[in-house]
Design a protein around this motif. Sequence first.
Motif, PDB file in Angstrom:
ATOM      1  N   ARG A 126      -1.519 -12.030  -7.578  1.00 23.25           N
ATOM      2  CA  ARG A 126      -1.725 -12.786  -8.818  1.00 23.25           C
ATOM      3  C   ARG A 126      -2.935 -12.318  -9.634  1.00 23.25           C
ATOM      4  NH1 ARG A 126      -2.900 -18.764  -6.610  1.00 23.25           N
ATOM      5  NH2 ARG A 126      -1.162 -18.115  -5.273  1.00 23.25           N
ATOM      6  N   ASP A 127      -3.928 -11.711  -8.963  1.00 20.55           N
ATOM      7  CA  ASP A 127      -5.163 -11.339  -9.647  1.00 20.55           C
ATOM      8  C   ASP A 127      -5.277  -9.864  -9.984  1.00 20.55           C
ATOM      9  OD1 ASP A 127      -6.053 -13.975  -9.452  1.00 20.55           O
ATOM     10  OD2 ASP A 127      -6.960 -13.634  -7.498  1.00 20.55           O
ATOM     11  N   GLY A 128      -4.408  -9.031  -9.419  1.00 18.32           N
ATOM     12  CA  GLY A 128      -4.530  -7.596  -9.634  1.00 18.32           C
ATOM     13  C   GLY A 128      -3.607  -6.835  -8.708  1.00 18.32           C
ATOM     14  N   GLN A 129      -3.999  -5.612  -8.401  1.00 18.25           N
ATOM     15  CA  GLN A 129      -3.165  -4.766  -7.557  1.00 18.25           C
ATOM     16  C   GLN A 129      -3.829  -4.493  -6.213  1.00 18.25           C
ATOM     17  OE1 GLN A 129      -2.274  -1.354 -10.250  1.00 18.25           O
ATOM     18  NE2 GLN A 129      -0.153  -2.004  -9.993  1.00 18.25           N
ATOM     19  N   ILE A 130      -3.004  -4.507  -5.180  1.00 16.29           N
ATOM     20  CA  ILE A 130      -3.438  -4.208  -3.821  1.00 16.29           C
ATOM     21  C   ILE A 130      -2.954  -2.809  -3.460  1.00 16.29           C
ATOM     22  CG2 ILE A 130      -3.186  -4.820  -1.387  1.00 16.29           C
ATOM     23  CD1 ILE A 130      -4.899  -6.804  -2.926  1.00 16.29           C
ATOM     24  N   HIS A 131      -3.883  -1.945  -3.085  1.00 15.62           N
ATOM     25  CA  HIS A 131      -3.544  -0.588  -2.670  1.00 15.62           C
ATOM     26  C   HIS A 131      -3.128  -0.605  -1.199  1.00 15.62           C
ATOM     27  CE1 HIS A 131      -4.620   3.497  -1.061  1.00 15.62           C
ATOM     28  NE2 HIS A 131      -3.928   3.852  -2.130  1.00 15.62           N
ATOM     29  N   LEU A 132      -2.141   0.229  -0.851  1.00 15.05           N
ATOM     30  CA  LEU A 132      -1.664   0.246   0.526  1.00 15.05           C
ATOM     31  C   LEU A 132      -1.164   1.631   0.919  1.00 15.05           C
ATOM     32  CD1 LEU A 132       1.813   0.085   0.638  1.00 15.05           C
ATOM     33  CD2 LEU A 132       1.192  -1.959  -0.652  1.00 15.05           C
ATOM     34  N   ARG A 133      -1.091   1.811   2.207  1.00 15.20           N
ATOM     35  CA  ARG A 133      -0.495   3.000   2.819  1.00 15.20           C
ATOM     36  C   ARG A 133       0.749   2.565   3.574  1.00 15.20           C
ATOM     37  NH1 ARG A 133      -5.855   3.562   2.391  1.00 15.20           N
ATOM     38  NH2 ARG A 133      -6.695   5.649   1.989  1.00 15.20           N
ATOM     39  N   GLU A 134       1.788   3.380   3.512  1.00 14.77           N
ATOM     40  CA  GLU A 134       3.068   3.017   4.110  1.00 14.77           C
ATOM     41  C   GLU A 134       3.628   4.208   4.868  1.00 14.77           C
ATOM     42  OE1 GLU A 134       7.243   0.957   2.595  1.00 14.77           O
ATOM     43  OE2 GLU A 134       6.022   2.089   1.178  1.00 14.77           O
ATOM     44  N   ALA A 135       4.182   3.951   6.034  1.00 12.62           N
ATOM     45  CA  ALA A 135       4.812   5.007   6.824  1.00 12.62           C
ATOM     46  C   ALA A 135       5.954   4.403   7.629  1.00 12.62           C
ATOM     47  CB  ALA A 135       3.811   5.665   7.767  1.00 12.62           C
ATOM     48  N   GLY A 136       6.957   5.213   7.921  1.00  9.96           N
ATOM     49  CA  GLY A 136       8.078   4.745   8.725  1.00  9.96           C
ATOM     50  C   GLY A 136       9.229   4.222   7.890  1.00  9.96           C
ATOM     51  N   ASP A 137      10.305   3.931   8.564  1.00  6.62           N
ATOM     52  CA  ASP A 137      11.550   3.490   7.940  1.00  6.62           C
ATOM     53  C   ASP A 137      11.495   1.991   7.659  1.00  6.62           C
ATOM     54  OD1 ASP A 137      14.151   2.843   7.244  1.00  6.62           O
ATOM     55  OD2 ASP A 137      15.079   4.043   8.823  1.00  6.62           O
ATOM     56  N   PRO A 138      11.657   1.557   6.397  1.00  5.13           N
ATOM     57  CA  PRO A 138      11.642   0.129   6.080  1.00  5.13           C
ATOM     58  C   PRO A 138      12.730  -0.671   6.789  1.00  5.13           C
ATOM     59  CG  PRO A 138      11.351   1.433   4.097  1.00  5.13           C
ATOM     60  CD  PRO A 138      11.711   2.396   5.183  1.00  5.13           C
ATOM     61  N   ALA A 139      13.725   0.018   7.351  1.00  4.94           N
ATOM     62  CA  ALA A 139      14.754  -0.686   8.104  1.00  4.94           C
ATOM     63  C   ALA A 139      14.250  -1.143   9.471  1.00  4.94           C
ATOM     64  CB  ALA A 139      15.980   0.209   8.277  1.00  4.94           C
ATOM     65  N   ASN A 140      13.156  -0.571   9.948  1.00  4.69           N
ATOM     66  CA  ASN A 140      12.585  -0.955  11.230  1.00  4.69           C
ATOM     67  C   ASN A 140      11.681  -2.178  11.087  1.00  4.69           C
ATOM     68  OD1 ASN A 140      13.803   1.134  12.688  1.00  4.69           O
ATOM     69  ND2 ASN A 140      12.127   2.563  12.275  1.00  4.69           N
ATOM     70  N   PRO A 141      11.333  -2.826  12.197  1.00  2.00           N
ATOM     71  CA  PRO A 141      10.391  -3.948  12.122  1.00  2.00           C
ATOM     72  C   PRO A 141       9.078  -3.511  11.480  1.00  2.00           C
ATOM     73  CG  PRO A 141      11.415  -3.841  14.288  1.00  2.00           C
ATOM     74  CD  PRO A 141      11.818  -2.587  13.568  1.00  2.00           C
ATOM     75  N   THR A 142       8.490  -4.401  10.705  1.00  2.00           N
ATOM     76  CA  THR A 142       7.262  -4.084   9.963  1.00  2.00           C
ATOM     77  C   THR A 142       6.027  -4.564  10.707  1.00  2.00           C
ATOM     78  OG1 THR A 142       8.388  -4.183   7.821  1.00  2.00           O
ATOM     79  CG2 THR A 142       6.007  -4.485   7.810  1.00  2.00           C
ATOM     80  N   ILE A 143       5.007  -3.713  10.718  1.00  2.00           N
ATOM     81  CA  ILE A 143       3.664  -4.105  11.143  1.00  2.00           C
ATOM     82  C   ILE A 143       2.744  -3.982   9.937  1.00  2.00           C
ATOM     83  CG2 ILE A 143       1.739  -3.720  12.723  1.00  2.00           C
ATOM     84  CD1 ILE A 143       3.630  -2.154  14.532  1.00  2.00           C
ATOM     85  N   CYS A 144       2.034  -5.064   9.603  1.00  2.00           N
ATOM     86  CA  CYS A 144       1.042  -5.028   8.530  1.00  2.00           C
ATOM     87  C   CYS A 144      -0.349  -5.020   9.154  1.00  2.00           C
ATOM     88  CB  CYS A 144       1.194  -6.237   7.613  1.00  2.00           C
ATOM     89  SG  CYS A 144       2.677  -6.197   6.593  1.00  2.00           S
ATOM     90  N   PHE A 145      -1.162  -4.055   8.723  1.00  3.10           N
ATOM     91  CA  PHE A 145      -2.505  -3.865   9.262  1.00  3.10           C
ATOM     92  C   PHE A 145      -3.547  -4.311   8.236  1.00  3.10           C
ATOM     93  CE2 PHE A 145       0.153  -0.715  11.406  1.00  3.10           C
ATOM     94  CZ  PHE A 145      -0.243  -0.824  12.737  1.00  3.10           C
ATOM     95  N   PHE A 146      -4.587  -4.993   8.729  1.00  3.88           N
ATOM     96  CA  PHE A 146      -5.656  -5.507   7.878  1.00  3.88           C
ATOM     97  C   PHE A 146      -7.002  -5.039   8.445  1.00  3.88           C
ATOM     98  CE2 PHE A 146      -2.184  -8.691   8.139  1.00  3.88           C
ATOM     99  CZ  PHE A 146      -1.657  -8.507   6.870  1.00  3.88           C
TER     100      PHE A 146
END
Length: 263
Positions: free
Chosen positions: A11-31
Amino acid sequence: MSIRRRYADCRDGQIHLREAGDPANPTICFFHQTASSGVMFEKVMARLDDRYHCISLDSPGFGQSYQPGEIPDMRFVADRLMEAIDDLGISTFHACGHHTGGCAAVEMPRAYPDRLESLTLIGPVLVNEEEKAEYRKTFVRPFEAEASGEFLMTAWKYLELIGAASSVDLHCREMADHLTARDTMPMAFSAVWNQDVEGAFRSVDIPLHIMCSKDDVLWPLFERAGEMRPDAKQSIVGGSDFQPDRDPEGVAKALGEFIEGLA
């Protein structure tokens, strides 16, 4: 491994991120921890992207994400990150938070029921009120910038103390991230010391995994976390305060085994 770098909206702006792997697989989000960025998880992602869709986000005010005017509390961080995850179209995910990133992640299970499939905390920040008072003396504005530039050496030595000097590349990368977060770092630390992290930690009602290294500054708090939540899976890895960089094999193995054990 191919890392894709992109932005997601909150809502306040943009969040930069890195992404790897197939989106069809289970997702892990790292913080990530303060004052690092999502780059700290790249080596772990490289060891998991054959099985998981890995997303590592820069928190507001860190890395290449937008700079907020304030960080009032850790729920604010959790909300902005969740909005970015929503913008990516991710409905459920496994969360892995390191130090301050764990303080944001631990807010998510009760704020967003049914969104997290599991929670892993690397170096849980389970500080009591007396410890918070001591941390506030130093870690509200640890590197006050002055024209002489002396704060640069203060930051460099601090990073050496917590384990970033294991390589010149890591030391320089973390120094750059600290300079980027010069204004937001004290905001994030203040939010941590004001958080009811014990209440949030005790309320986690999804599979819980805690991880730490014996030379992490938060090692005594890891032992406390285990006593509070004996139901949590516990993993000991190496790497001081930079486990994902210095012991990516151990972190990826522990995290992968935890998630796979939930099936």
